[in-house]
Scaffold this motif. Structure first.
Motif, PDB file in Angstrom:
ATOM      1  N   PHE A 163      33.168  54.527  90.973  1.00  0.00           N
ATOM      2  CA  PHE A 163      33.872  55.013  89.791  1.00  0.00           C
ATOM      3  C   PHE A 163      33.291  54.372  88.542  1.00  0.00           C
ATOM      4  O   PHE A 163      32.577  53.376  88.614  1.00  0.00           O
ATOM      5  CB  PHE A 163      35.361  54.626  89.852  1.00  0.00           C
ATOM      6  CG  PHE A 163      36.129  55.288  90.950  1.00  0.00           C
ATOM      7  CD1 PHE A 163      36.748  56.507  90.741  1.00  0.00           C
ATOM      8  CD2 PHE A 163      36.243  54.687  92.200  1.00  0.00           C
ATOM      9  CE1 PHE A 163      37.474  57.118  91.756  1.00  0.00           C
ATOM     10  CE2 PHE A 163      36.961  55.289  93.213  1.00  0.00           C
ATOM     11  CZ  PHE A 163      37.572  56.507  92.993  1.00  0.00           C
ATOM     12  N   LEU A 164      33.641  54.923  87.395  1.00  0.00           N
ATOM     13  CA  LEU A 164      33.379  54.277  86.133  1.00  0.00           C
ATOM     14  C   LEU A 164      34.562  54.530  85.214  1.00  0.00           C
ATOM     15  O   LEU A 164      35.278  55.536  85.353  1.00  0.00           O
ATOM     16  CB  LEU A 164      32.082  54.756  85.491  1.00  0.00           C
ATOM     17  CG  LEU A 164      32.056  56.112  84.808  1.00  0.00           C
ATOM     18  CD1 LEU A 164      30.898  56.162  83.848  1.00  0.00           C
ATOM     19  CD2 LEU A 164      31.925  57.207  85.830  1.00  0.00           C
ATOM     20  N   ALA A 165      34.788  53.589  84.327  1.00  0.00           N
ATOM     21  CA  ALA A 165      35.805  53.725  83.287  1.00  0.00           C
ATOM     22  C   ALA A 165      35.068  53.700  81.955  1.00  0.00           C
ATOM     23  O   ALA A 165      34.148  52.900  81.765  1.00  0.00           O
ATOM     24  CB  ALA A 165      36.810  52.579  83.361  1.00  0.00           C
ATOM     25  N   LEU A 209      31.811  58.376  89.916  1.00  0.00           N
ATOM     26  CA  LEU A 209      30.475  58.271  89.343  1.00  0.00           C
ATOM     27  C   LEU A 209      29.685  59.559  89.540  1.00  0.00           C
ATOM     28  O   LEU A 209      29.021  60.029  88.615  1.00  0.00           O
ATOM     29  CB  LEU A 209      29.731  57.074  89.940  1.00  0.00           C
ATOM     30  CG  LEU A 209      28.341  56.803  89.375  1.00  0.00           C
ATOM     31  CD1 LEU A 209      28.403  56.547  87.873  1.00  0.00           C
ATOM     32  CD2 LEU A 209      27.710  55.620  90.093  1.00  0.00           C
ATOM     33  N   GLU A 210      29.761  60.175  90.730  1.00  0.00           N
ATOM     34  CA  GLU A 210      28.984  61.402  90.967  1.00  0.00           C
ATOM     35  C   GLU A 210      29.440  62.535  90.055  1.00  0.00           C
ATOM     36  O   GLU A 210      28.628  63.344  89.606  1.00  0.00           O
ATOM     37  CB  GLU A 210      28.994  61.820  92.438  1.00  0.00           C
ATOM     38  CG  GLU A 210      30.349  62.218  92.977  1.00  0.00           C
ATOM     39  CD  GLU A 210      31.095  61.085  93.674  1.00  0.00           C
ATOM     40  OE1 GLU A 210      32.072  61.386  94.375  1.00  0.00           O
ATOM     41  OE2 GLU A 210      30.721  59.917  93.523  1.00  0.00           O
ATOM     42  N   ASN A 211      30.730  62.606  89.732  1.00  0.00           N
ATOM     43  CA  ASN A 211      31.204  63.633  88.796  1.00  0.00           C
ATOM     44  C   ASN A 211      30.605  63.411  87.420  1.00  0.00           C
ATOM     45  O   ASN A 211      30.162  64.352  86.761  1.00  0.00           O
ATOM     46  CB  ASN A 211      32.733  63.607  88.686  1.00  0.00           C
ATOM     47  CG  ASN A 211      33.432  64.102  89.925  1.00  0.00           C
ATOM     48  OD1 ASN A 211      32.815  64.657  90.826  1.00  0.00           O
ATOM     49  ND2 ASN A 211      34.736  63.883  89.986  1.00  0.00           N
ATOM     50  N   TYR A 223      36.094  65.210  86.661  1.00  0.00           N
ATOM     51  CA  TYR A 223      37.404  65.261  87.326  1.00  0.00           C
ATOM     52  C   TYR A 223      37.444  66.192  88.530  1.00  0.00           C
ATOM     53  O   TYR A 223      38.519  66.562  88.982  1.00  0.00           O
ATOM     54  CB  TYR A 223      38.525  65.590  86.328  1.00  0.00           C
ATOM     55  CG  TYR A 223      38.442  64.709  85.121  1.00  0.00           C
ATOM     56  CD1 TYR A 223      38.663  63.340  85.222  1.00  0.00           C
ATOM     57  CD2 TYR A 223      38.087  65.229  83.885  1.00  0.00           C
ATOM     58  CE1 TYR A 223      38.549  62.513  84.123  1.00  0.00           C
ATOM     59  CE2 TYR A 223      37.978  64.400  82.774  1.00  0.00           C
ATOM     60  CZ  TYR A 223      38.213  63.050  82.905  1.00  0.00           C
ATOM     61  OH  TYR A 223      38.098  62.242  81.814  1.00  0.00           O
ATOM     62  N   ALA A 224      36.291  66.533  89.059  1.00  0.00           N
ATOM     63  CA  ALA A 224      36.279  67.348  90.268  1.00  0.00           C
ATOM     64  C   ALA A 224      36.791  66.513  91.435  1.00  0.00           C
ATOM     65  O   ALA A 224      36.494  65.319  91.544  1.00  0.00           O
ATOM     66  CB  ALA A 224      34.863  67.844  90.560  1.00  0.00           C
ATOM     67  N   VAL A 231      44.661  61.093  78.934  1.00  0.00           N
ATOM     68  CA  VAL A 231      45.208  62.401  79.281  1.00  0.00           C
ATOM     69  C   VAL A 231      44.956  62.606  80.769  1.00  0.00           C
ATOM     70  O   VAL A 231      43.827  62.449  81.241  1.00  0.00           O
ATOM     71  CB  VAL A 231      44.530  63.534  78.472  1.00  0.00           C
ATOM     72  CG1 VAL A 231      45.020  64.893  78.944  1.00  0.00           C
ATOM     73  CG2 VAL A 231      44.774  63.347  76.986  1.00  0.00           C
ATOM     74  N   ALA A 232      45.998  62.955  81.481  1.00  0.00           N
ATOM     75  CA  ALA A 232      45.855  63.275  82.896  1.00  0.00           C
ATOM     76  C   ALA A 232      45.328  64.698  82.991  1.00  0.00           C
ATOM     77  O   ALA A 232      45.952  65.629  82.483  1.00  0.00           O
ATOM     78  CB  ALA A 232      47.201  63.137  83.600  1.00  0.00           C
ATOM     79  N   GLU A 233      44.201  64.859  83.614  1.00  0.00           N
ATOM     80  CA  GLU A 233      43.563  66.175  83.678  1.00  0.00           C
ATOM     81  C   GLU A 233      44.193  67.088  84.725  1.00  0.00           C
ATOM     82  O   GLU A 233      43.984  68.292  84.688  1.00  0.00           O
ATOM     83  CB  GLU A 233      42.066  66.019  83.964  1.00  0.00           C
ATOM     84  CG  GLU A 233      41.323  65.220  82.902  1.00  0.00           C
ATOM     85  CD  GLU A 233      41.280  65.908  81.546  1.00  0.00           C
ATOM     86  OE1 GLU A 233      41.265  67.152  81.498  1.00  0.00           O
ATOM     87  OE2 GLU A 233      41.260  65.191  80.535  1.00  0.00           O
TER      88      GLU A 233
END
Length: 164
Positions: free
Chosen positions: A31-33, A69-71, A78-79, A119-121
């Motif tokens: 992941f990344l933030a 990270l891949e997204n 957000y896939a 924002v929650a997608e």
């Protein structure tokens, strides 16, 4: 336990500001933030954002996003992971929440942020955010505002630096 791939934020240009990136993984999921400062120099945009959150946004406030990270690398933000691709561990979401709280707290202490916006997608992500925000973070000392924006999917967190 979450594993943090960086110990400091990686800064990179984003518009007229520096954005901050932090990489981490849980099990085999990377992941990344990303924290990007809200542009308060553009009057129309600043007014729009102020109306959206219900208060005047000062400097040193950040939009926060995290994703796999891949997204991020594929531009497919957000896939959901394909079936069988994500962790099946029982406490995965708890560890993800722990990682995000740790990273936001580190960002707050490093940059003295006055507020954060997210924002929650998806509705699933909104339920996750709602659970995370029920855990008080005394290090940050924030006020939470929920139900913001289109569809009520947005959040604002004012820190104790907000009135400085």
């Amino acid at each position: 336990m979450p594993h943090y791939l960086t110990k400091e934020f990686q800064e990179f240009p984003h518009g007229g500001y520096l954005a901050h990136r932090f990489d981490f993984f849980i099990d085999s999921d990377s992941f990344l933030a990303i924290f990007s400062e809200v542009d308060i120099a553009a009057p129309e945009y600043h007014m729009f954002r102020n109306e959206e959150v219900g208060f005047i946004i000062p400097s040193c406030c950040y939009d926060v996003k995290f994703d796999r990270l891949e997204n991020f690398e594929q531009g497919n933000f957000y896939a959901l992971p394909t079936r069988g691709q994500s962790s099946k561990s029982f406490n995965f979401s708890t560890r993800l929440a722990q990682a995000l709280i740790t990273i936001i707290t580190l960002h707050y202490k490093t940059y003295r942020a006055k507020a954060y916006f997210a924002v929650a997608e998806t509705h699933k992500l909104k339920r996750f955010y709602d659970r995370v925000l029920q855990q008080p973070q005394h290090d940050i000392g924030y006020e939470i505002i929920t139900g913001l924006g289109d569809g009520g999917m947005g959040y604002a967190l004012k820190t104790k630096y907000f009135h400085d």
